[in-house]
Design an enzyme around this catalytic site. Structure first.
Site, PDB file in Angstrom:
ATOM      1  N   ALA A  91       0.833  -1.198   0.000  1.00 56.72           N
ATOM      2  CA  ALA A  91       0.000   0.000   0.000  1.00 56.72           C
ATOM      3  C   ALA A  91       0.864   1.244   0.000  1.00 56.72           C
ATOM      4  CB  ALA A  91      -0.903  -0.009   1.226  1.00 56.72           C
TER       5      ALA A  91
ATOM      6  N   ARG B  43       2.771   6.410   9.821  1.00 58.88           N
ATOM      7  CA  ARG B  43       3.614   5.321   9.356  1.00 58.88           C
ATOM      8  C   ARG B  43       3.151   3.988   9.950  1.00 58.88           C
ATOM      9  NH1 ARG B  43      10.202   4.798  10.086  1.00 58.88           N
ATOM     10  NH2 ARG B  43      10.564   3.428   8.326  1.00 58.88           N
TER      11      ARG B  43
ATOM     12  N   THR C 117       9.270  -4.125  -0.848  1.00 58.82           N
ATOM     13  CA  THR C 117       8.263  -3.176  -0.366  1.00 58.82           C
ATOM     14  C   THR C 117       8.752  -2.441   0.874  1.00 58.82           C
ATOM     15  OG1 THR C 117       6.572  -4.720  -1.148  1.00 58.82           O
ATOM     16  CG2 THR C 117       5.849  -2.956   0.312  1.00 58.82           C
TER      17      THR C 117
ATOM     18  N   ASP D  71      20.916   2.390  -1.068  1.00 53.98           N
ATOM     19  CA  ASP D  71      21.532   3.523  -0.364  1.00 53.98           C
ATOM     20  C   ASP D  71      23.039   3.547  -0.615  1.00 53.98           C
ATOM     21  OD1 ASP D  71      19.098   4.145   1.710  1.00 53.98           O
ATOM     22  OD2 ASP D  71      19.415   2.005   1.442  1.00 53.98           O
ATOM     23  N   THR D  72      23.648   2.350  -0.587  1.00 61.57           N
ATOM     24  CA  THR D  72      25.089   2.248  -0.824  1.00 61.57           C
ATOM     25  C   THR D  72      25.436   2.691  -2.238  1.00 61.57           C
ATOM     26  OG1 THR D  72      25.414   0.529   0.845  1.00 61.57           O
ATOM     27  CG2 THR D  72      27.005   0.597  -0.975  1.00 61.57           C
TER      28      THR D  72
ATOM     29  N   ARG E 119      23.730   4.842  -4.070  1.00 60.35           N
ATOM     30  CA  ARG E 119      23.597   6.305  -4.076  1.00 60.35           C
ATOM     31  C   ARG E 119      24.802   6.966  -3.425  1.00 60.35           C
ATOM     32  NH1 ARG E 119      17.307   5.877  -1.985  1.00 60.35           N
ATOM     33  NH2 ARG E 119      16.311   5.985  -4.063  1.00 60.35           N
TER      34      ARG E 119
ATOM     35  N   HIS F  75      34.668   2.315  -2.566  1.00 57.83           N
ATOM     36  CA  HIS F  75      34.274   1.169  -1.743  1.00 57.83           C
ATOM     37  C   HIS F  75      33.877   1.665  -0.364  1.00 57.83           C
ATOM     38  CE1 HIS F  75      35.619  -1.567  -4.874  1.00 57.83           C
ATOM     39  NE2 HIS F  75      36.658  -0.772  -5.005  1.00 57.83           N
TER      40      HIS F  75
ATOM     41  N   HIS G 225      17.018   1.018   5.967  1.00 59.02           N
ATOM     42  CA  HIS G 225      16.833   1.693   4.677  1.00 59.02           C
ATOM     43  C   HIS G 225      15.857   2.833   4.950  1.00 59.02           C
ATOM     44  CE1 HIS G 225      16.054   2.588   0.518  1.00 59.02           C
ATOM     45  NE2 HIS G 225      14.784   2.212   0.607  1.00 59.02           N
TER      46      HIS G 225
END
Length: 314
Positions: free
Chosen positions: A81, A89, A120, A149-150, A152, A169, A176
């Site tokens: 959803a 949240r 999701t 995230d890594t 980015r 590295h 997340h």
């Protein structure tokens, strides 16, 4: 390609459909099944993908039902959803837990031996929900974690230093989301540790640059959603990278959402940490040398998620 390989995608929204296209481009499987409660959407995606088969490796692509999860190597859950205006949240998580109960109940009727890959959001919470609802082996339930995230993070560092991000590295671990942790202490570029505070270092990053890089890493999704409504390309690539390591038994070390037990002082929660990914899913979690500050932030991230899990009964 050798033996038959099969991926089932549950949810044909922005992420699910883009991931399907990425799988097709990479030629990862012989069989690709799309499942969505809106069957017309799944049929439309399948038709569109099939129209490109002259230009790719042969793949059997079809819209299916949960019975098609039988014999799947990997089942990717990208369904869930979206947050409604004014919705908390916790409310969103409760709705997604209800959706996961239904999805995983259906999957379990047909497959209990594949790999379950959760995309999701909130991905760490829902990875733990999926693990507990499914009853599958811990290593067979994986969340996309902090791999995106890594990616980015490394892109932004490479952009700042004017080097290829593949030569950077470094890792983002933890949630997340807002409490994720950048590991500056172990960041290297071409083997050179960037933690040095020496401005004369070839790859020196000032405190201001580090703050900007992390801010833009952590808030990337908000920026993208504000501009185009959803994130889909990079997460699709991240999911494909995880699937590739599983299907090819590559033993790649990727920061994915894993169930942790006595890891850096953290237990009974799923968080993004580096793990060896192979044909059996999470084959080994990799221990990390963290600074005192990084360890404290990681434990705080875990505490935040455990509070949320308690609030939804997990």
């Amino acid at each position: 390609m050798g033996k038959s390989r099969k991926i089932v995608i549950v949810g044909c929204g922005e992420v699910g459909s883009t991931f399907a296209f990425t799988v097709l481009l990479k030629g990862l499987v012989n069989e690709l099944i799309l499942i969505d409660k809106n069957r017309k959407k799944a049929l439309g995606d399948v038709l569109d993908l099939n129209h490109g088969l002259m230009l790719t490796q042969p793949v059997n692509i079809k819209a299916g039902g949960f019975e098609d999860c039988k014999d799947a190597d990997i089942i990717v859950i990208a369904a869930g959803a979206a947050q409604m205006p004014g919705e908390t949240r916790i409310d969103l998580m409760n709705r997604n837990v209800a959706i996961f109960r239904e999805i995983i109940g259906e999957i379990n009727k047909h497959n209990q031996s594949g790999i379950l890959l959760v995309a999701t959001n909130p991905v760490d919470i829902l990875t733990q929900v999926a693990l507990k609802l499914s009853g599958w082996k811990r290593g067979h339930v994986i969340g996309s974690g902090t791999l995106l995230d890594t990616s980015r993070f490394r892109y932004l560092i490479g952009d700042t230093l004017k080097v290829d991000p593949r030569s950077v590295h470094g890792l983002i671990i933890g949630e997340h989301g807002d409490s994720e942790v950048p590991l500056w202490s172990s960041l290297t570029v071409a083997g050179i540790n960037v933690a040095s505070n020496d401005p004369g270092s070839q790859f020196y990053l000032s405190p201001e640059q580090k703050d900007r890089i992390f801010h833009n890493t952590k808030n990337a999704a908000y920026q993208i959603i504000e501009n185009k409504g959803a994130t889909n390309y990079a997460i699709a690539l991240a999911l494909a990278r995880i699937c590739e390591s599983i299907l090819e038994d590559q033993k790649s070390i990727l920061p994915v959402s894993c169930y942790l037990e006595n890891y850096l002082g953290v237990s009974d929660v799923c968080l993004g940490v580096p793990a060896i990914i192979g044909k059996d899913g999470i084959e080994q979690i990799v221990s990390l040398p963290l600074s005192d500050t990084e360890r404290e932030l990681f434990q705080r991230s875990a505490g935040k998620l455990k509070e949320l899990l308690t609030s939804i009964g997990f």
